[in-house]
Motif scaffolding. Sequence first.
Motif, PDB file in Angstrom:
ATOM      1  N   SER A 173      19.361 -19.714  10.800  1.00 51.04           N
ATOM      2  CA  SER A 173      19.652 -18.718  11.840  1.00 51.04           C
ATOM      3  C   SER A 173      18.981 -19.125  13.155  1.00 51.04           C
ATOM      4  N   VAL A 174      19.513 -18.588  14.244  1.00 52.98           N
ATOM      5  CA  VAL A 174      18.955 -18.862  15.569  1.00 52.98           C
ATOM      6  C   VAL A 174      17.508 -18.377  15.631  1.00 52.98           C
ATOM      7  N   SER A 175      17.218 -17.238  15.018  1.00 53.18           N
ATOM      8  CA  SER A 175      15.857 -16.702  15.012  1.00 53.18           C
ATOM      9  C   SER A 175      14.886 -17.650  14.324  1.00 53.18           C
ATOM     10  N   GLY A 220       9.046 -22.500  18.643  1.00 52.54           N
ATOM     11  CA  GLY A 220       8.064 -21.748  19.436  1.00 52.54           C
ATOM     12  C   GLY A 220       8.631 -21.186  20.728  1.00 52.54           C
ATOM     13  N   VAL A 221       9.911 -20.813  20.688  1.00 50.52           N
ATOM     14  CA  VAL A 221      10.552 -20.223  21.875  1.00 50.52           C
ATOM     15  C   VAL A 221      11.236 -18.927  21.473  1.00 50.52           C
ATOM     16  N   HIS A 222      11.648 -18.177  22.470  1.00 46.09           N
ATOM     17  CA  HIS A 222      12.387 -16.943  22.221  1.00 46.09           C
ATOM     18  C   HIS A 222      13.843 -17.292  21.913  1.00 46.09           C
ATOM     19  N   ARG A 223      14.501 -16.418  21.164  1.00 41.96           N
ATOM     20  CA  ARG A 223      15.929 -16.643  20.850  1.00 41.96           C
ATOM     21  C   ARG A 223      16.758 -16.835  22.107  1.00 41.96           C
ATOM     22  N   ALA A 224      16.474 -16.024  23.143  1.00 42.21           N
ATOM     23  CA  ALA A 224      17.269 -16.106  24.372  1.00 42.21           C
ATOM     24  C   ALA A 224      17.147 -17.494  25.013  1.00 42.21           C
TER      25      ALA A 224
END
Length: 143
Positions: A122-124, A131-135
């Motif tokens: 999954s993207v999450s 270590g980054v946000h999904r966006a």
Amino acid sequence: QDRPEVSRLLDHLRPGDVLTVTRLDRLARSTTDLLHIAERLKILGAGLRSLAEPWADTTSPAGRMVLTIFAGIADFERSLIGERTSAGRAAAKAKGVRFGPKPVLTPEQIAHARQLIDGGQSVSEVARLLGVHRATLYRALPQ
């Protein structure tokens, strides 16, 4: 811009009042700031007088004229600064300078993220792994 005491002072003025300051630099931080305050005083129907600068007296026609001239000069200066900034940015772009923050993910990380997502993660999960946000991941991955 956020000067609560100056705002409180201006809120207490009534039509016909004259704001008297020892020096203009005690009231305003820049010419533009001074002109904004003078315009606000004009709207309120109040005047402005400086003890150290006798030419700064909006209660007289000559003082209003001088302030109007300063307003024109300040506007001209703002225009010049804008033109110089635009020319500088264009020259820098022509030399290959990139503006804005540095990319968080390298091209290799983006390619790896694409493989992991295509592989079923999954993207999450991939975002947590990198270590980054999904966006951030969504912006980096081409649709």
